[in-house]
Enzyme design. Structure first.
Site, short mmCIF file in Angstrom:
data_model
loop_
_atom_site.label_atom_id
_atom_site.label_comp_id
_atom_site.label_asym_id
_atom_site.label_seq_id
_atom_site.Cartn_x
_atom_site.Cartn_y
_atom_site.Cartn_z
N HIS A 137 0.83 -1.20 0.00
CA HIS A 137 0.00 0.00 0.00
C HIS A 137 0.86 1.25 0.00
CE1 HIS A 137 -3.71 -2.27 1.74
NE2 HIS A 137 -3.59 -2.40 0.45
N ARG A 170 -12.62 0.26 -23.47
CA ARG A 170 -13.00 -1.04 -22.93
C ARG A 170 -14.45 -0.96 -22.46
NH1 ARG A 170 -8.10 0.47 -20.59
NH2 ARG A 170 -6.29 -0.72 -21.29
N ARG A 198 -14.05 -1.29 -28.30
CA ARG A 198 -13.91 -2.75 -28.34
C ARG A 198 -15.19 -3.41 -27.83
NH1 ARG A 198 -9.25 -5.32 -24.78
NH2 ARG A 198 -10.79 -4.95 -23.14
N GLU A 216 -4.21 -10.35 -30.83
CA GLU A 216 -3.74 -10.66 -29.48
C GLU A 216 -3.47 -12.14 -29.26
OE1 GLU A 216 -6.74 -9.34 -26.69
OE2 GLU A 216 -8.31 -9.64 -28.17
N ASN A 240 -0.28 -7.13 -24.55
CA ASN A 240 -0.30 -7.82 -23.25
C ASN A 240 -0.67 -9.29 -23.42
OD1 ASN A 240 0.07 -5.22 -22.44
ND2 ASN A 240 -1.86 -5.01 -21.37
N ASP A 241 -1.81 -9.55 -24.07
CA ASP A 241 -2.21 -10.94 -24.30
C ASP A 241 -1.32 -11.62 -25.33
OD1 ASP A 241 -4.30 -11.64 -22.55
OD2 ASP A 241 -5.71 -10.41 -23.66
N ARG A 270 1.01 -13.60 -17.59
CA ARG A 270 1.56 -12.29 -17.21
C ARG A 270 1.20 -11.90 -15.79
NH1 ARG A 270 -2.63 -8.26 -18.90
NH2 ARG A 270 -4.25 -9.37 -20.01
N CYS A 330 -2.33 -1.12 -28.87
CA CYS A 330 -3.04 -0.59 -27.70
C CYS A 330 -2.63 -1.28 -26.41
CB CYS A 330 -4.55 -0.69 -27.89
SG CYS A 330 -5.14 -2.39 -28.16
#
Length: 837
Positions: free
Chosen positions: A459, A566, A602, A696, A719-720, A730, A767
């Site tokens: 935190h 998104r 998307r 992706e 990312n994917d 990931r 993206c």
């Protein structure tokens, strides 16, 4: 229903020394996760019934038995720790389920020598498992003999009528996979508690044979529930169905900031020796210099004893109330400033401050003669040890939140000043700072902080990044032996604390800080102008957003459009799907917020590990390889049709671009294009929005040329694509650092995507997270990418980076990178060819 108002005296089931649960050498029992009770280190070989009642459960391995007393209290008698692993060897059960037993009747015998040699400990438990109705008060904490008075069991408040209302209601059960990163630590547990308290029903979590009430944050944390674990939930009461529905939703929905979590926590580590330098882990970036100031935790004075119990209870309650009001004020300020990270952290602190396990332990210690300060401190210390013994690095880090509460309450009890004696511009060194301490230090204008322990997911790290305060963690014990007041350089970017910088180095740091500030101001000044390379190629720098407010921030930051909206934000955290009109209004609001800029929207990408309450799907062993994106649309076509109709009704339609996730073959694209044409005709539209495909999965990259023939554009989700190409999750703590999208294999797929798109005159965007990395900008441009979609705060920086580049040179050098052998080699080459700064 049993008369649970009837008081009950439990006699000792064994002979031997008595221990409180907090002193039991087992994290689960000591945490109170199984319930309240007492422990005995036995000296005899037979376990006796502590009262009259019915045997409601006998362990198959013969080491435990559960009784239901006549007043309804359910009593687990558990002989030894980890004795279940003996599979019954050495135990002889003397009763059967359903049998009626009398007080003092033998329940089981065991071979003392055989069991003692093979189990963790002979310490045995007497636990009230339905403790939501009952409270156990020890009669003695000294040694006992079988049959002597041990525990006083009384009904808990609220009143019997409220208990009856809960108990007579239906009991419902559900099962869910935990979505929270790192499992059930403090903040998600506090959120679950908050959800449960909104209903009258009694709710519990059940995991691997253990149970915890949803009223107790510590109890739930004590279950050590890991990320993606299957958990059972039970709710009993008049509103049980609604409570269960809400809890399943809370358990299966990750906290917002978890989607952006950084690398996992690490312990203090030592890297290769370098004179005058301590190495650590970057928790928040930055480069600063200043005097080193050490902060020490509160040291308690000796407890003199002979306290008035009632006075000490009042002092503790008063201090807790004071701190509760402080935290509430911090919480309100965080909400007013829309600081979601602070809000989540201090909401968890507020829940912990009211946790029955902590409060009961502190009050019991006061009853046994401790001062309020020592009782509170001991209660916190015990729970910290519990969390650190559970085998989860993330849960061990969350013990820091408990230490924060320890410090705050002790300051009130001992009268210590809340203000630290730290000058502005100092670099603070500490064993481990707490969230409230960090906020206080920020307010006092310190330049940076560094810690012996801590981790990049703590935190404190989250707050430091949000405040822009350079922070280095895991520096090791050598940090605290440094001379106070000495000038140091905190290079958080490089993970270094330089202990003896020369005058030349200090001047260099000051110069670098001025350069960065000037550079940032220059970048911001040009944020709203187009980004052209030196040879005149225009690169669109768009923004990744998830709402209308995100879009407004993107436009204000200079975005050339929205590269990825998104739409999941419309579908999650609710019990029914949004209707067509609600969706249309939401998409229109984003289009309106972006002025005359294009918006790529998307289609819904849920399923697998992102479940919707109103869309029940079977649990999947590998969610990221399951029903996601376009695959879910094939299973439930009405959802996608409704979304496409809403998108077709936005205006102006030419600024709305539709992006399809998780496409793996051309037929999927052709099917959706046909549906789009049909729905547009039904709406009387002659115009069609652009339709794009997300790249992706490797299959899509390898088929980019075929997809580009029928798509209007391609957008690469790195990312994917990284995890599917490298076969590395990931989100896996041990592999996350290796899932690098600059791996040559990824670059080859990006190159093939761009080449395939170029054959049909289509443009390609990125993206994913790689678009946000300035080191990758020249590589992506060199491979043929012409649109980069990044987080709004990075727009100015990425545009500035684009303006430094020549596309022809980028293309030549990027082609060479495809022949390298690792992501690390690619990064080294990028630093050499296109240095940052």
């Amino acid at each position: 229903m049993p008369n649970n108002n009837k008081e009950l005296i439990l006699s000792a089931p064994l002979s031997g020394p008595v221990l409180t649960l907090a002193n039991v050498p087992d994290a689960v029992f000591a945490s109170g996760a199984m319930g309240d009770g007492i422990a005995i280190d036995p000296l005899n070989d037979t376990l006796y019934a502590p009262c009259a009642g019915e045997v409601i459960h006998v362990a198959r391995s013969g080491h435990a038995v559960t009784l239901r007393a006549d007043n309804g209290a359910e009593l687990l008698l558990h002989l030894g720790l980890d004795t279940v692993e003996l599979q019954g060897e050495g135990f002889s059960m003397l009763v059967k389920e359903g049998a009626r037993v009398s007080n003092g009747q033998p329940l089981l015998r065991y071979d003392v020598d055989k069991v003692a040699l093979r189990c963790k400990s002979l310490v045995s438990l007497l636990v009230i498992t339905n403790g939501e109705h009952f409270q156990a008060r020890p009669i003695t904490l000294k040694g006992v003999k079988v049959g002597e008075p041990l525990l006083h069991v009384v009904a808990k408040t609220p009143a019997e009528t409220q208990d009856e209302e809960q108990a007579v209601g239906i009991e419902v059960f559900g099962q869910v996979r935990i979505a929270h990163r790192g499992g059930l630590h403090a903040r998600p547990a506090a959120l679950i508690r908050q959800t449960a308290q909104g209903f009258k029903s009694r709710s519990q979590l059940h995991f691997q044979g253990k149970t915890a009430s949803c009223d107790s944050v510590m109890g739930m944390m004590g279950l050590a529930i890991t990320e993606q674990a299957e958990v059972h939930v039970s709710c009993r009461g008049s509103d049980a169905e609604a409570a269960l529905h809400a809890l399943l939703s809370t358990l299966s929905t990750a906290l917002a900031e978890e989607a952006h979590a950084v690398a996992p926590a690490v312990k203090a580590q030592h890297r290769s020796a370098e004179a005058g330098v301590l190495h650590g882990v970057c928790a928040a970036p930055g480069l600063v210099a200043g005097p080193l100031v050490r902060l020490d935790g509160i040291q308690l004075p000796e407890d003199a004893g002979r306290h008035n119990v009632e006075e000490q209870r009042q002092q503790l309650n008063s201090a807790l109330g004071h701190v509760r009001r402080e935290i509430q004020l911090t919480l309100e300020n965080a909400k007013a400033r829309r600081h979601r990270d602070e809000e989540a952290i201090f909401s968890a602190h507020l829940a912990l401050l009211e946790d029955p396990i902590l409060l009961d332990a502190a009050h019991l210690a006061i009853d046994q003669g401790s001062a309020a300060s020592h009782a509170w401190s001991r209660s916190i210390d015990v729970q910290c040890k519990v969390l650190q013994q559970l085998g989860s690095t993330l849960l061990a880090e969350r013990a820091n939140d408990l230490r924060d509460l320890r410090q705050r309450v002790l300051r009130v009890l001992l009268g210590e000043a809340w203000q630290f004696d730290v000058p502005a511009g100092a670099i603070v060194a500490a064993q481990e700072l707490t969230p409230s301490e960090l906020l206080q230090l920020c307010a006092q204008g310190v330049a940076g902080v560094c810690m012996v322990e801590g981790g990049a997911t703590s935190h404190v790290a989250i707050l430091a990044r949000g405040k822009g305060l350079p922070c280095l963690v895991a520096l090791g014990d050598a940090l605290l032996v440094q001379t106070p007041g000495q000038s140091v350089v905190l290079d958080a970017d490089g993970g270094r604390l330089e202990l003896a910088p020369t005058a030349e180095r200090l001047a260099q740091v000051q110069q670098e800080q001025r350069r960065r500030a000037t550079q940032h101001a220059q970048q911001e000044a040009l944020a709203h102008t187009s980004a052209h390379t030196r040879d005149g190629v225009n690169i669109e720098v768009a923004a990744n957003v998830a709402s209308r407010s995100d879009a407004a921030q993107a436009l204000a930051s200079g975005a050339d459009g929205v590269g990825l909206l998104r739409t999941e934000f419309l579908f999650v955290d609710r019990h029914t799907a949004p209707d067509e009109e609600e969706q249309r209004q939401a998409y229109q609001a984003v289009l309106d917020a972006m002025g005359d800029k294009p918006v790529i929207i998307r289609t819904i990408d849920v399923g697998g590990d992102k479940q919707l309450d109103y869309l029940p799907l079977p649990a999947e062993a590998n969610p990221v390889l399951g029903l996601r994106g376009i695959r879910l649309a094939q299973l439930r076509p009405e959802l996608l049709d409704q979304q496409l109709r809403a998108l077709l009704q936005t205006r102006p339609l030419q600024r709305c671009r539709i992006l399809l996730p998780m496409v793996t073959e051309v037929d999927e694209l052709l099917h959706i294009r046909q549906r789009l044409d049909t729905l547009a005709s039904e709406l009387g539209l002659s115009e069609r929005p652009q339709l794009g495909v997300m790249i992706e999965v490797p299959a899509a990259a390898l088929l980019a040329e075929q997809l580009a023939e029928h798509a209007d554009f391609l957008s690469i989700g790195t990312n994917d694509l990284s995890q599917y190409t490298l076969a590395m999750d990931r989100d896996h703590a041990g592999l996350a650092a290796r899932v690098d999208a600059l791996h040559p294999a990824l670059l080859r797929l990006i190159a093939q995507t761009c080449a395939g798109a170029a054959k049909h005159g289509r443009w390609v965007g990125v993206c994913g997270a790689l678009a946000c990395d300035p080191l990758a900008t020249p590589v992506l441009i060199g491979l043929g990418v012409r649109e980069l979609s990044v987080s709004p705060p990075q727009i100015a920086e990425i545009k500035a980076r684009v303006r430094q580049l020549d596309t022809v040179k980028c293309a030549c050098l990027s082609a060479e990178l495809l022949n390298l052998g690792s992501a690390a080699a690619v990064r080294r080459a990028c630093h050499q060819h296109w240095p940052l700064g």
